[in-house]
Motif scaffolding. Structure first.
Motif, PDB file in Angstrom:
ATOM      1  N   LEU A  16      45.092  37.514  42.863  1.00  0.00           N
ATOM      2  CA  LEU A  16      46.463  37.175  43.236  1.00  0.00           C
ATOM      3  C   LEU A  16      46.522  35.666  43.413  1.00  0.00           C
ATOM      4  O   LEU A  16      45.842  35.100  44.270  1.00  0.00           O
ATOM      5  CB  LEU A  16      46.869  37.871  44.540  1.00  0.00           C
ATOM      6  N   LEU A  17      47.318  34.998  42.578  1.00  0.00           N
ATOM      7  CA  LEU A  17      47.459  33.554  42.642  1.00  0.00           C
ATOM      8  C   LEU A  17      48.795  33.214  43.288  1.00  0.00           C
ATOM      9  O   LEU A  17      49.860  33.611  42.789  1.00  0.00           O
ATOM     10  CB  LEU A  17      47.389  32.944  41.243  1.00  0.00           C
ATOM     11  N   LEU A  18      48.753  32.481  44.396  1.00  0.00           N
ATOM     12  CA  LEU A  18      49.945  32.048  45.108  1.00  0.00           C
ATOM     13  C   LEU A  18      50.056  30.541  44.935  1.00  0.00           C
ATOM     14  O   LEU A  18      49.276  29.788  45.523  1.00  0.00           O
ATOM     15  CB  LEU A  18      49.842  32.427  46.589  1.00  0.00           C
ATOM     16  N   LEU A  19      51.001  30.090  44.127  1.00  0.00           N
ATOM     17  CA  LEU A  19      51.072  28.691  43.713  1.00  0.00           C
ATOM     18  C   LEU A  19      52.319  28.037  44.300  1.00  0.00           C
ATOM     19  O   LEU A  19      53.443  28.466  44.019  1.00  0.00           O
ATOM     20  CB  LEU A  19      51.092  28.602  42.189  1.00  0.00           C
ATOM     21  N   ASP A  20      52.108  26.995  45.097  1.00  0.00           N
ATOM     22  CA  ASP A  20      53.208  26.329  45.794  1.00  0.00           C
ATOM     23  C   ASP A  20      53.658  25.110  44.998  1.00  0.00           C
ATOM     24  O   ASP A  20      52.961  24.094  44.943  1.00  0.00           O
ATOM     25  CB  ASP A  20      52.756  25.921  47.200  1.00  0.00           C
ATOM     26  N   GLU A  21      54.799  25.228  44.334  1.00  0.00           N
ATOM     27  CA  GLU A  21      55.389  24.168  43.512  1.00  0.00           C
ATOM     28  C   GLU A  21      54.364  23.540  42.557  1.00  0.00           C
ATOM     29  O   GLU A  21      54.103  22.329  42.609  1.00  0.00           O
ATOM     30  CB  GLU A  21      56.022  23.094  44.406  1.00  0.00           C
ATOM     31  N   PRO A  22      53.800  24.326  41.671  1.00  0.00           N
ATOM     32  CA  PRO A  22      52.716  23.819  40.815  1.00  0.00           C
ATOM     33  C   PRO A  22      53.136  22.746  39.827  1.00  0.00           C
ATOM     34  O   PRO A  22      52.282  22.009  39.339  1.00  0.00           O
ATOM     35  CB  PRO A  22      52.244  25.081  40.080  1.00  0.00           C
ATOM     36  N   VAL A  23      54.435  22.634  39.496  1.00  0.00           N
ATOM     37  CA  VAL A  23      54.831  21.642  38.491  1.00  0.00           C
ATOM     38  C   VAL A  23      55.542  20.438  39.106  1.00  0.00           C
ATOM     39  O   VAL A  23      56.069  19.591  38.373  1.00  0.00           O
ATOM     40  CB  VAL A  23      55.726  22.275  37.392  1.00  0.00           C
ATOM     41  N   ALA A  24      55.536  20.323  40.433  1.00  0.00           N
ATOM     42  CA  ALA A  24      56.178  19.170  41.076  1.00  0.00           C
ATOM     43  C   ALA A  24      55.529  17.874  40.588  1.00  0.00           C
ATOM     44  O   ALA A  24      54.313  17.728  40.617  1.00  0.00           O
ATOM     45  CB  ALA A  24      56.052  19.285  42.593  1.00  0.00           C
ATOM     46  N   GLY A  25      56.334  16.949  40.108  1.00  0.00           N
ATOM     47  CA  GLY A  25      55.830  15.659  39.642  1.00  0.00           C
ATOM     48  C   GLY A  25      55.243  15.654  38.249  1.00  0.00           C
ATOM     49  O   GLY A  25      54.752  14.625  37.783  1.00  0.00           O
ATOM     50  N   MET A  26      55.279  16.802  37.560  1.00  0.00           N
ATOM     51  CA  MET A  26      54.705  16.871  36.214  1.00  0.00           C
ATOM     52  C   MET A  26      55.683  16.376  35.161  1.00  0.00           C
ATOM     53  O   MET A  26      56.901  16.450  35.331  1.00  0.00           O
ATOM     54  CB  MET A  26      54.298  18.310  35.874  1.00  0.00           C
ATOM     55  N   SER A  27      55.131  15.920  34.048  1.00  0.00           N
ATOM     56  CA  SER A  27      55.940  15.575  32.886  1.00  0.00           C
ATOM     57  C   SER A  27      56.441  16.854  32.222  1.00  0.00           C
ATOM     58  O   SER A  27      55.980  17.960  32.536  1.00  0.00           O
ATOM     59  CB  SER A  27      55.109  14.776  31.882  1.00  0.00           C
ATOM     60  N   HIS A  28      57.372  16.708  31.277  1.00  0.00           N
ATOM     61  CA  HIS A  28      57.896  17.872  30.565  1.00  0.00           C
ATOM     62  C   HIS A  28      56.777  18.634  29.854  1.00  0.00           C
ATOM     63  O   HIS A  28      56.694  19.862  29.928  1.00  0.00           O
ATOM     64  CB  HIS A  28      58.955  17.434  29.551  1.00  0.00           C
ATOM     65  N   ASP A  29      55.908  17.901  29.169  1.00  0.00           N
ATOM     66  CA  ASP A  29      54.822  18.560  28.435  1.00  0.00           C
ATOM     67  C   ASP A  29      53.865  19.264  29.380  1.00  0.00           C
ATOM     68  O   ASP A  29      53.377  20.373  29.078  1.00  0.00           O
ATOM     69  CB  ASP A  29      54.057  17.537  27.589  1.00  0.00           C
ATOM     70  N   GLU A  30      53.590  18.650  30.535  1.00  0.00           N
ATOM     71  CA  GLU A  30      52.709  19.286  31.517  1.00  0.00           C
ATOM     72  C   GLU A  30      53.342  20.565  32.072  1.00  0.00           C
ATOM     73  O   GLU A  30      52.647  21.567  32.285  1.00  0.00           O
ATOM     74  CB  GLU A  30      52.399  18.315  32.663  1.00  0.00           C
ATOM     75  N   ARG A  31      54.650  20.548  32.281  1.00  0.00           N
ATOM     76  CA  ARG A  31      55.338  21.752  32.767  1.00  0.00           C
ATOM     77  C   ARG A  31      55.240  22.872  31.740  1.00  0.00           C
ATOM     78  O   ARG A  31      55.023  24.043  32.096  1.00  0.00           O
ATOM     79  CB  ARG A  31      56.796  21.446  33.104  1.00  0.00           C
ATOM     80  N   THR A  55      47.904  38.769  39.136  1.00  0.00           N
ATOM     81  CA  THR A  55      49.289  38.756  39.600  1.00  0.00           C
ATOM     82  C   THR A  55      49.593  37.340  40.074  1.00  0.00           C
ATOM     83  O   THR A  55      48.813  36.748  40.815  1.00  0.00           O
ATOM     84  CB  THR A  55      49.469  39.763  40.751  1.00  0.00           C
ATOM     85  N   VAL A  56      50.719  36.790  39.638  1.00  0.00           N
ATOM     86  CA  VAL A  56      51.042  35.395  39.903  1.00  0.00           C
ATOM     87  C   VAL A  56      52.350  35.292  40.685  1.00  0.00           C
ATOM     88  O   VAL A  56      53.367  35.864  40.278  1.00  0.00           O
ATOM     89  CB  VAL A  56      51.167  34.589  38.590  1.00  0.00           C
ATOM     90  N   VAL A  57      52.309  34.556  41.805  1.00  0.00           N
ATOM     91  CA  VAL A  57      53.503  34.290  42.607  1.00  0.00           C
ATOM     92  C   VAL A  57      53.673  32.780  42.697  1.00  0.00           C
ATOM     93  O   VAL A  57      52.740  32.063  43.067  1.00  0.00           O
ATOM     94  CB  VAL A  57      53.392  34.902  44.016  1.00  0.00           C
ATOM     95  N   VAL A  58      54.864  32.297  42.353  1.00  0.00           N
ATOM     96  CA  VAL A  58      55.131  30.863  42.302  1.00  0.00           C
ATOM     97  C   VAL A  58      56.290  30.515  43.230  1.00  0.00           C
ATOM     98  O   VAL A  58      57.380  31.081  43.103  1.00  0.00           O
ATOM     99  CB  VAL A  58      55.488  30.416  40.867  1.00  0.00           C
ATOM    100  N   ILE A  59      56.059  29.595  44.170  1.00  0.00           N
ATOM    101  CA  ILE A  59      57.154  29.006  44.938  1.00  0.00           C
ATOM    102  C   ILE A  59      57.630  27.799  44.155  1.00  0.00           C
ATOM    103  O   ILE A  59      56.843  26.915  43.821  1.00  0.00           O
ATOM    104  CB  ILE A  59      56.684  28.575  46.345  1.00  0.00           C
TER     105      ILE A  59
END
Length: 256
Positions: A167-182, A197-201
């Motif tokens: 179970l992966l709980l990811l808190d704002e994983p793309v904050a500050g990323m470039s478009h390609d990184e997102r 199972t993936v949960v993303v805030i």
């Protein structure tokens, strides 16, 4: 491992109270195996506090179980051993160590300080697989501190993979990323969900529309709405919270 044998997250009547204030107020959530669930909501909605409760960082009442194992009341390291992995808004990697060394430490390979300084001839299969999954196999000997912002986030996810988190709980994983990184991160989440199972805030609504399978909207500590991206955007309650009136365009939800 297939999604049929993966475990899901089940939350019932979850409550977290700070000095009489209910930060999370009786929330029920079911995240089935293999889902990529996004949890969204205005600041103060209780999203991060909910994840803190599931991972043992704050005291909570009710129930939160994963794969039939109750999580509430357990210590953080016990929860980790049950296959629960969590990232934070700022990546917590060892910047003075290489990508490979970071993964070694997370995997608990038992390599001591002297052997860590030497390049070895072979890499454990689990570590090699994690490097491939996060796209850092060619950067294995780079210092983590020299990685791009997105790469540090991927490395942190890799550190959960070598611990066999289900179970992966990811808190704002793309904050500050470039478009390609997102885009790369979104594709990675889909890949990981085949066995986890993936949960993303998240606050990035464009990212949500591209990669969320289901969405839970929280507001004032409670679950406001749940469903597909289209269902949530069309919900008048969600439009009211985000834009202040129910007649707003569904496409604009989350952009305010």
């Amino acid at each position: 491992m297939s999604t049929e044998s993966a475990a899901g997250l089940r939350i019932r009547d979850l409550r977290v109270v700070f000095d009489g204030f209910a930060a999370v107020d009786g929330v029920d959530i079911d995240v089935p195996p293999g889902d990529v669930r996004f949890i969204i909501g205005p600041n103060g909605a209780g999203k991060t506090t909910l994840v803190d409760a599931v991972t043992g960082l704050v005291k909570a009442s009710g129930s939160a179980s994963f794969g039939g194992q109750e999580l509430l009341g357990r210590k953080v390291h016990h929860i980790n051993r049950l296959g629960i992995g969590r990232t934070f808004q700022t990546a917590t990697v060892f910047e003075e160590l290489t990508v490979l060394q970071n993964l070694d430490i997370a995997a608990g390979t038992g390599r001591g300080p002297l052997t860590m300084l030497r390049r070895r001839k072979s890499v454990p299969e689990g570590v090699a697989q994690a490097m491939e999954a996060i796209g850092l196999a060619t950067a294995r000997n780079k210092l983590a501190g020299t990685l791009a912002h997105g790469q540090k986030q991927w490395l942190e996810i890799g550190m959960l993979l070598v611990q066999d988190a289900k179970l992966l709980l990811l808190d704002e994983p793309v904050a500050g990323m470039s478009h390609d990184e997102r885009e790369t991160t979104g594709e990675l989440l889909g890949l990981l969900s085949k066995e986890r199972t993936v949960v993303v805030i998240e606050h990035d609504m464009d990212f949500l529309r591209r990669f969320a399978r289901t969405v839970t909207v929280m507001h004032a500590g409670r679950k406001l709405s749940e469903g597909s991206v289209a269902q949530v955007q069309a919900d008048p309650k969600v439009q009211e919270v985000y834009l202040g009136h129910a007649g707003a365009s569904a496409a604009a939800v989350g952009e305010a």
